[in-house]
Design an enzyme around this catalytic site. Sequence first.
Site, PDB file in Angstrom:
ATOM      1  N   GLU A 127      -5.169  -2.183  -2.274  1.00 17.96           N
ATOM      2  CA  GLU A 127      -4.932  -0.881  -1.636  1.00 17.96           C
ATOM      3  C   GLU A 127      -3.665  -0.946  -0.787  1.00 17.96           C
ATOM      4  O   GLU A 127      -3.346  -1.998  -0.248  1.00 17.96           O
ATOM      5  CB  GLU A 127      -6.100  -0.535  -0.690  1.00 17.96           C
ATOM      6  CG  GLU A 127      -7.463  -0.651  -1.321  1.00 17.96           C
ATOM      7  CD  GLU A 127      -8.613  -0.346  -0.340  1.00 17.96           C
ATOM      8  OE1 GLU A 127      -8.352  -0.112   0.849  1.00 17.96           O
ATOM      9  OE2 GLU A 127      -9.759  -0.347  -0.795  1.00 17.96           O
ATOM     10  N   LYS A 169      -1.706  -0.628   2.616  1.00 18.90           N
ATOM     11  CA  LYS A 169      -2.190  -0.729   3.996  1.00 18.90           C
ATOM     12  C   LYS A 169      -1.424   0.276   4.844  1.00 18.90           C
ATOM     13  O   LYS A 169      -0.264   0.075   5.184  1.00 18.90           O
ATOM     14  CB  LYS A 169      -2.003  -2.147   4.532  1.00 18.90           C
ATOM     15  CG  LYS A 169      -2.639  -2.275   5.877  1.00 18.90           C
ATOM     16  CD  LYS A 169      -2.730  -3.696   6.346  1.00 18.90           C
ATOM     17  CE  LYS A 169      -3.472  -3.729   7.668  1.00 18.90           C
ATOM     18  NZ  LYS A 169      -2.906  -2.836   8.684  1.00 18.90           N
ATOM     19  N   ASP A 210      -0.082   2.436   7.896  1.00 24.39           N
ATOM     20  CA  ASP A 210       0.210   2.092   9.280  1.00 24.39           C
ATOM     21  C   ASP A 210      -0.251   3.248  10.163  1.00 24.39           C
ATOM     22  O   ASP A 210       0.544   4.077  10.591  1.00 24.39           O
ATOM     23  CB  ASP A 210       1.717   1.851   9.423  1.00 24.39           C
ATOM     24  CG  ASP A 210       2.018   1.044  10.659  1.00 24.39           C
ATOM     25  OD1 ASP A 210       1.062   0.596  11.318  1.00 24.39           O
ATOM     26  OD2 ASP A 210       3.208   0.871  10.968  1.00 24.39           O
ATOM     27  N   TYR A 236     -11.281   4.402   2.989  1.00 23.82           N
ATOM     28  CA  TYR A 236     -11.206   3.131   2.266  1.00 23.82           C
ATOM     29  C   TYR A 236     -12.466   2.266   2.354  1.00 23.82           C
ATOM     30  O   TYR A 236     -12.493   1.170   1.808  1.00 23.82           O
ATOM     31  CB  TYR A 236      -9.976   2.313   2.660  1.00 23.82           C
ATOM     32  CG  TYR A 236      -9.840   2.007   4.136  1.00 23.82           C
ATOM     33  CD1 TYR A 236     -10.774   1.267   4.822  1.00 23.82           C
ATOM     34  CD2 TYR A 236      -8.721   2.452   4.831  1.00 23.82           C
ATOM     35  CE1 TYR A 236     -10.625   0.983   6.154  1.00 23.82           C
ATOM     36  CE2 TYR A 236      -8.551   2.174   6.180  1.00 23.82           C
ATOM     37  CZ  TYR A 236      -9.504   1.446   6.833  1.00 23.82           C
ATOM     38  OH  TYR A 236      -9.358   1.170   8.153  1.00 23.82           O
ATOM     39  N   LYS A 238       0.831  -8.716   4.462  1.00 25.17           N
ATOM     40  CA  LYS A 238       1.830  -7.926   5.181  1.00 25.17           C
ATOM     41  C   LYS A 238       3.202  -8.053   4.533  1.00 25.17           C
ATOM     42  O   LYS A 238       3.569  -9.119   4.035  1.00 25.17           O
ATOM     43  CB  LYS A 238       1.932  -8.418   6.638  1.00 25.17           C
ATOM     44  CG  LYS A 238       0.690  -8.156   7.471  1.00 25.17           C
ATOM     45  CD  LYS A 238       0.549  -6.689   7.766  1.00 25.17           C
ATOM     46  CE  LYS A 238      -0.468  -6.376   8.829  1.00 25.17           C
ATOM     47  NZ  LYS A 238      -0.081  -6.595  10.182  1.00 25.17           N
ATOM     48  N   CYS A 251       8.074 -22.958  39.240  1.00 23.48           N
ATOM     49  CA  CYS A 251       7.683 -21.629  38.740  1.00 23.48           C
ATOM     50  C   CYS A 251       8.581 -20.573  39.388  1.00 23.48           C
ATOM     51  O   CYS A 251       8.716 -20.553  40.619  1.00 23.48           O
ATOM     52  CB  CYS A 251       6.219 -21.386  39.090  1.00 23.48           C
ATOM     53  SG  CYS A 251       5.720 -19.676  38.862  1.00 23.48           S
ATOM     54  N   CYS A 294       6.111 -18.511  41.968  1.00 29.39           N
ATOM     55  CA  CYS A 294       5.457 -19.073  43.156  1.00 29.39           C
ATOM     56  C   CYS A 294       6.092 -20.377  43.630  1.00 29.39           C
ATOM     57  O   CYS A 294       5.743 -20.875  44.693  1.00 29.39           O
ATOM     58  CB  CYS A 294       3.975 -19.293  42.880  1.00 29.39           C
ATOM     59  SG  CYS A 294       3.637 -20.660  41.755  1.00 29.39           S
ATOM     60  N   CYS A 347       2.755 -23.416  34.861  1.00 32.51           N
ATOM     61  CA  CYS A 347       2.901 -23.383  36.314  1.00 32.51           C
ATOM     62  C   CYS A 347       1.611 -23.963  36.869  1.00 32.51           C
ATOM     63  O   CYS A 347       0.514 -23.609  36.410  1.00 32.51           O
ATOM     64  CB  CYS A 347       3.083 -21.939  36.763  1.00 32.51           C
ATOM     65  SG  CYS A 347       2.548 -21.645  38.456  1.00 32.51           S
ATOM     66  N   CYS A 368      -0.517 -18.461  42.371  1.00 37.74           N
ATOM     67  CA  CYS A 368       0.695 -17.909  41.755  1.00 37.74           C
ATOM     68  C   CYS A 368       0.431 -16.441  41.445  1.00 37.74           C
ATOM     69  O   CYS A 368      -0.510 -16.099  40.732  1.00 37.74           O
ATOM     70  CB  CYS A 368       1.032 -18.668  40.471  1.00 37.74           C
ATOM     71  SG  CYS A 368       2.365 -17.886  39.547  1.00 37.74           S
TER      72      CYS A 368
HETATM   73  N1  5U1 Z   1      -6.488   0.030   2.913  1.00 34.14           N
HETATM   74  C1  5U1 Z   1      -7.204  -0.527   3.868  1.00 34.14           C
HETATM   75  N2  5U1 Z   1      -6.807  -0.653   5.127  1.00 34.14           N
HETATM   76  N3  5U1 Z   1      -7.827  -1.256   5.777  1.00 34.14           N
HETATM   77  C2  5U1 Z   1      -7.941  -1.611   7.085  1.00 34.14           C
HETATM   78  N4  5U1 Z   1      -8.428  -1.048   3.706  1.00 34.14           N
HETATM   79  C3  5U1 Z   1      -8.832  -1.504   4.900  1.00 34.14           C
HETATM   80  N5  5U1 Z   1      -9.988  -2.093   5.258  1.00 34.14           N
HETATM   81  C4  5U1 Z   1     -10.143  -2.457   6.548  1.00 34.14           C
HETATM   82  C5  5U1 Z   1      -9.125  -2.225   7.490  1.00 34.14           C
HETATM   83  C6  5U1 Z   1      -9.309  -2.621   8.910  1.00 34.14           C
HETATM   84  O1  5U1 Z   1     -11.268  -3.071   6.969  1.00 34.14           O
HETATM   85  C7  5U1 Z   1     -12.262  -3.473   6.012  1.00 34.14           C
HETATM   86  C8  5U1 Z   1     -12.989  -4.619   6.611  1.00 34.14           C
HETATM   87  C9  5U1 Z   1     -13.181  -2.325   5.703  1.00 34.14           C
END
Ligand code: 5U1
Length: 693
Positions: free
Chosen positions: A123, A125, A127, A235, A324, A418, A421, A436, A442
Amino acid sequence: MGAPEPDVVISEEIRQRAETLRALLNAYNHRYYVLDDPTVSDAEYDVLFRELQAIETSHPSLLVPDSPTQRVGGAALKVFAEVRHRMPMQSLNNAFSEAELGDFDRRVRAGLGVVHDVDYVAEPKLDGLAVSLLYEQGLLVRGATRGDGTTGEDITENLRTIRRIPLRLSGGPHPALLEVRGEVFFPLAAFKKLNAEMEAKGVKLFVNPRNAAAGALRQLDPKITASRPLAFYAYAVGVSEGLGQFKTHAALLQQLKDWALPVSDLIEVVTGAEGCWQFYEAMQAKRAGLPFDIDGVVYKLDDLAGRDELGSVSRAPRWAIAHKFPAEEAETILLDVEFQIGRTGAVTPVARLKPVFVGGATVSNATLHNMDEVARKDVRIGDAVIVRRAGDVIPEVARALIDKRPADARVVQLPEACPVCGSPVAREEGEAVARCTGGLTCRAQLHAGLLHFVGRRAMDIEGFGEKLLIQLIEQDLVKSPVDLFKLDTQRLASLERLAEKSAANVVEAAEKAKSTTLGRFLFALGIRDVGESTAEALARHFGTLELLIEAAQADAPSAAAEKKKDRFPLLQAVPDVGPEVAAQLARWFTDAHHLELLTALRDVGIRWPEVPQVVIDGPLSGKTFVITGTLPESRDAVAARIEAAGGKVTGSVSAKTDFLVAGEAAGSKLAKAEKLGVAVLGWDDLSALLQSK
Ligand code: 5U1
């Protein structure tokens, strides 16, 4: 003219017309927002929408919560209510390379005990922000943020404004309960438009779409959220009742789609690590042309029974990983290096940079990690450097461009004292980090420690922001966490920039926070290597603070034992506690200052429900079990039976396991148990044991 009189008799014709209009408008919404394939013009939609509004105004009894006219309903809230997730909203572990993807795939196959390739759902991911949508009999009844995974915020009214989120699932039948999880995000075109409007108004712009989405979701007034065109993709499913059986994640996603929930069309089922890698490369190539930001891809084992077998570690499942995209990089100049002191005294070199735009934000500070890293990279003040930033990870200085080094570039020196402090800075043998030695004397350590202590996942005291804590420390009003509970409104209100009302709120928040849980309290103490889940495990295992202290003190002399496993036996009996964490605990709880702090915190009124260790005296008392394979009853039911008979159930086989309960198709756990000589029980053996006296 007052409000229209609610009519007593509504003709069947009007009732039917309202229903038809709702169905039509919902279907048009779905075509427009989910399928991106509108079938009517905006003007046609508006005419029908107004007709429905008119009927509902004259016949209020026809108004239903899932009417398309009810996306912006309630008035502005004062605060968001808390929502406890019945099933934690987990996060994902990350992979950053093809090798790490390979490792993940090997771990999955080893866990399942198979050598052949397995299928993954791959899938994009997004943002954005993870949210939970709860449907009862197909009707959206609650929406919440992820929060810390255990507790989020009730943002139902805001989520209702998102057109892609159905207020009622289409088709049917629907499960009695269905929690849909997914990501809310800000589409790029809408984000650019919003920022252009902000600029025209001369107000501050959003740094990136993710921040804009977060800002829109956390509005107390749903009308503001409604004015921001947020989007959503589902998802996963959290809790459910009456959902029926699904063998694969792909089939489950298809079912969500059939109920009109938006599921990304980019999702694919792929085979093996090779299939994952191809998906990753394809998605990287598509990334720039997508209408939303993605920061990588996610692979999830498709087979749901296999997921059950693999389970989770800490707060992330073993059956999924986020791969990533590489961090973005940019060139800038290292203007200076300053040293920051953390909660445990760690002295971290921080780069002050000529501001540079990278990975969606302007960066003027970046971490240099520690002095070993500075030396390894040979970074000097004045150098041209490459800064790297990935998602929400802290930016770092990746390398120096030595060819461009100016003649007056200066070597970075670790301070002997440090900078805050003045206490000596020392480096323990074998550690990369210099610290430190000032402890809580501190101010920097005190500040970082207090910030951690009041944090949402710790004591959760709202109102003690970074700046207020600095003022309190500088004016000597707070020297330890205990003092946070001794402040009065007048004293606080005398501080610069703190209104009487805010001061009263802070005092009230501190008072409220005194009632906590042992897990949160232990986490708040900031003991090295004791994260949230370890703190929870300690609370669960010992039940009371006194028993934990006793165990730590009894264990302390064993620090010098020859074999690691003989060190700290009582502490290491806690799941997830190994010799390193145990050593930190033993050290912390034998320090007189810390014990004084604990007494003072309890004297000031901090309390938690005592969770006495549940010692059930049954036929399985003192025995540890692991369950694997398919059994006549669900795994949870089997675990409940074992626990009711005094046994303990853990997730993985180790030398500490007494019995493995193995059902059909048991995989790697069985192999491991056999290797370690752990006794293996079948269903009948377990039944006999449960009945023994
Ligand atoms: N596409 C996708 N992003 N995402 C984020 N799937 C997905 N699954 C996630 C997360 C945090 O958690 C699964 C453990 C359900």
